[in-house]
Design an enzyme around this catalytic site. Structure first.
Site, PDB file in Angstrom:
ATOM      1  N   ASP A 197      -7.954 -12.818  -4.381  1.00 50.08           N
ATOM      2  CA  ASP A 197      -8.502 -12.040  -3.275  1.00 50.08           C
ATOM      3  C   ASP A 197      -9.892 -12.584  -2.952  1.00 50.08           C
ATOM      4  O   ASP A 197     -10.581 -13.118  -3.833  1.00 50.08           O
ATOM      5  CB  ASP A 197      -8.582 -10.554  -3.633  1.00 50.08           C
ATOM      6  CG  ASP A 197      -8.646  -9.667  -2.402  1.00 50.08           C
ATOM      7  OD1 ASP A 197      -7.593  -9.158  -1.976  1.00 50.08           O
ATOM      8  OD2 ASP A 197      -9.750  -9.511  -1.846  1.00 50.08           O
ATOM      9  N   PHE A 207       8.742  -2.158   0.171  1.00 46.41           N
ATOM     10  CA  PHE A 207       9.118  -0.812   0.596  1.00 46.41           C
ATOM     11  C   PHE A 207       8.367   0.226  -0.236  1.00 46.41           C
ATOM     12  O   PHE A 207       8.924   1.250  -0.622  1.00 46.41           O
ATOM     13  CB  PHE A 207      10.628  -0.616   0.455  1.00 46.41           C
ATOM     14  CG  PHE A 207      11.442  -1.547   1.307  1.00 46.41           C
ATOM     15  CD1 PHE A 207      11.679  -1.273   2.648  1.00 46.41           C
ATOM     16  CD2 PHE A 207      11.963  -2.715   0.770  1.00 46.41           C
ATOM     17  CE1 PHE A 207      12.418  -2.143   3.439  1.00 46.41           C
ATOM     18  CE2 PHE A 207      12.719  -3.586   1.551  1.00 46.41           C
ATOM     19  CZ  PHE A 207      12.942  -3.306   2.884  1.00 46.41           C
ATOM     20  N   LEU A 208       7.100  -0.044  -0.508  1.00 43.98           N
ATOM     21  CA  LEU A 208       6.314   0.853  -1.348  1.00 43.98           C
ATOM     22  C   LEU A 208       5.846   2.078  -0.565  1.00 43.98           C
ATOM     23  O   LEU A 208       5.510   1.990   0.608  1.00 43.98           O
ATOM     24  CB  LEU A 208       5.087   0.136  -1.904  1.00 43.98           C
ATOM     25  CG  LEU A 208       5.314  -1.167  -2.670  1.00 43.98           C
ATOM     26  CD1 LEU A 208       4.004  -1.623  -3.301  1.00 43.98           C
ATOM     27  CD2 LEU A 208       6.388  -1.006  -3.717  1.00 43.98           C
ATOM     28  N   CYS A 247       0.744   2.619   7.200  1.00 41.58           N
ATOM     29  CA  CYS A 247       2.021   1.922   7.408  1.00 41.58           C
ATOM     30  C   CYS A 247       2.835   2.489   8.571  1.00 41.58           C
ATOM     31  O   CYS A 247       3.080   1.793   9.554  1.00 41.58           O
ATOM     32  CB  CYS A 247       2.841   1.956   6.117  1.00 41.58           C
ATOM     33  SG  CYS A 247       2.189   0.898   4.818  1.00 41.58           S
ATOM     34  N   ARG A 259      -6.582   6.679   6.056  1.00 42.97           N
ATOM     35  CA  ARG A 259      -6.290   5.987   7.317  1.00 42.97           C
ATOM     36  C   ARG A 259      -5.337   6.832   8.164  1.00 42.97           C
ATOM     37  O   ARG A 259      -4.278   7.235   7.717  1.00 42.97           O
ATOM     38  CB  ARG A 259      -5.678   4.613   7.050  1.00 42.97           C
ATOM     39  CG  ARG A 259      -6.660   3.591   6.501  1.00 42.97           C
ATOM     40  CD  ARG A 259      -5.961   2.282   6.189  1.00 42.97           C
ATOM     41  NE  ARG A 259      -5.003   2.422   5.104  1.00 42.97           N
ATOM     42  CZ  ARG A 259      -4.195   1.447   4.690  1.00 42.97           C
ATOM     43  NH1 ARG A 259      -4.205   0.271   5.305  1.00 42.97           N
ATOM     44  NH2 ARG A 259      -3.355   1.657   3.683  1.00 42.97           N
TER      45      ARG A 259
END
Length: 447
Positions: free
Chosen positions: A30, A147-148, A262, A332
């Site tokens: 990262d 698909f978390l 998401c 968010r």
């Protein structure tokens, strides 16, 4: 197997820790040195149940490491791309800037036969562009969408409903399949279903799944609006629908709508893809779903005003919830915060409580007051609003809460409280879609 994970945000950190727990040697990359430092110390940079234990186990065993140096990824056989693809600032499409930069950083350290695996949620056609960026490296590309779900991401990683492989055409297809099977061998041995398909199908599966879940949520909220007007109970209605195996009960909970990083952005990205290709029916359907979700928040603010006698200015309102859903600290596109801000803009004195998100949400929203402890937040409230169904909130004792508020009135924005118990404790209770607009049995106007 030596594996790398490029991007250690929410998806990447969980994926890296899960792969290490399956026995692989994983290096996470990262650009954020502070985040890398925390992960290297086995500290989760966000709240996710089960992740700290995986990080501790992985780092202690030596199978899990984190770095800011792309050169340390050399020698890995499989490289997962797990960077963010947020909604573009101009329009509904996805911003792929992080994805391109990740591939460019990885490219010099690839060897022939390496497998690069996209896990980020991307618009259809993205994989072909990444293949072009990898030309000349000898590496093969696959797409393996994630698909978390926040709050259950560790379980979703280690016990997934399915695995999806988007595989290249031609010579690299077999090698990509074999390497992915090796990475996920423990899951496949447990019988996890695996769908092997082409790039385009794999790219669409994730956004189509999220769009369908958003559709179910918006459908039940639209039905709940009708229930408000005719004296029906959307909770009982949804429960009856859920007994139909063709429909199922999951994502049929009426409330103040969905949020997070998401569902909303994937819904809009899917819509943008439909627009670009002239699929008007899908474009219009997704637009309607998005609109219903936004309207649910506005209706909750209106219901709060109604419970305050039509005016919220100067009224002390406590909002239980800041995260967009329980078991995460992610705010968010949070419906709870959106509604709190709408009320504050109308002059309400809003105090927000959240067991995980309050500590950082206050920095972005100085017009709101924040309390980590729910009972402290409730002291002196004239209206209580449950907007994120944390167990800490749904398990509150209505008698004890009534002793600290100024007015025992509660708006249950998630239909998660025991309405009977709260009413028995003297509370004026209102849920979502439970016939608040007209008393049950009231006469209908003749047609």
């Amino acid at each position: 197997m030596k594996v790398s994970v490029v991007g250690c945000g929410y998806l990447g950190a969980v994926h890296a820790a899960a792969l290490a727990s399956l026995g692989h040697h994983v290096t996470g990359l990262d650009t954020d040195a502070a985040k890398v430092g925390r992960l290297a110390r086995a500290e989760a940079p966000f709240h996710e149940p089960g992740l700290p234990a995986l990080l501790r186990d992985g780092t202690a065993s030596g199978r899990l490491a984190f770095t800011t140096d792309p050169a340390r990824l050399a020698g890995a056989r499989v490289h997962f791309i797990c960077v963010g693809t947020p909604q573009a600032k101009a329009g509904n499409g996805a911003d792929l800037g992080q994805l391109r930069r990740a591939v460019e950083a990885l490219r010099p350290h690839l060897a022939p036969g390496d497998l690069v695996v996209g896990k980020s949620t991307v618009p259809v056609g993205t994989a072909e562009g990444v293949e072009a960026l990898l030309a000349g490296t000898g590496a093969v590309l696959a797409w393996n969408p994630e698909f978390l779900r926040q709050g259950t991401a560790v379980a979703d990683s280690l016990m997934p409903d399915r695995l999806v492989y988007g595989l290249p055409e031609g010579d690299g297809r077999r090698a990509a399949r074999e390497l992915l099977d090796a990475v996920y061998a423990p899951l496949l041995e447990r019988g996890t279903p695996c769908v092997a398909t082409n790039f385009a199908t794999a790219e669409l599966i994730k956004v189509a799944a999220n769009a369908f879940l958003a559709l179910k949520l918006s459908f039940v909220n639209a039905v709940g609006e009708l229930c408000e007007q005719v004296g029906a109970d959307v909770v009982e209605l949804a429960g009856a629908l859920g007994h139909d195996a063709r429909i199922g009960s999951r994502y049929l909970q009426a409330g103040v709508g969905f949020g997070g990083g998401c569902l909303p952005k994937d819904l809009r990205s899917f819509r943008a893809q439909a627009q670009e290709r002239g699929v008007q029916s899908l474009d219009e359907l997704l637009s309607l779903v998005d609109g219903i979700n936004a309207a649910a928040r506005g209706r909750a603010a209106e219901a709060a005003a109604a419970m305050c006698g039509g005016e919220v200015r100067g009224r002390r309102i406590t909002v239980l919830g800041a995260a967009f859903k329980p078991h995460t600290d992610d705010t968010r596109d949070s419906p709870a915060l959106d509604i709190a801000l709408q009320l504050a803009a109308k002059g309400a004195l809003v105090t927000v409580s959240d067991p995980q998100a309050a500590g950082h949400a206050w920095l972005a929203h100085p017009q709101l007051s924040f309390q980590a402890d729910a009972m402290d937040a409730l002291r002196g409230a004239e209206l209580t609003m449950l907007l994120t169904e944390w167990p800490e909130f749904t398990g509150l004792d209505p008698v004890a809460v009534a002793a600290v508020v100024d007015r025992a009135a509660v708006l249950d924005g998630r239909n998660a409280l025991d309405a009977g118990a709260w009413r028995a404790a003297g509370w004026a209770y209102r849920g979502i879609g439970q016939g608040s607009g007209r008393p049950v049995g009231a006469a209908r106007t003749a047609a």
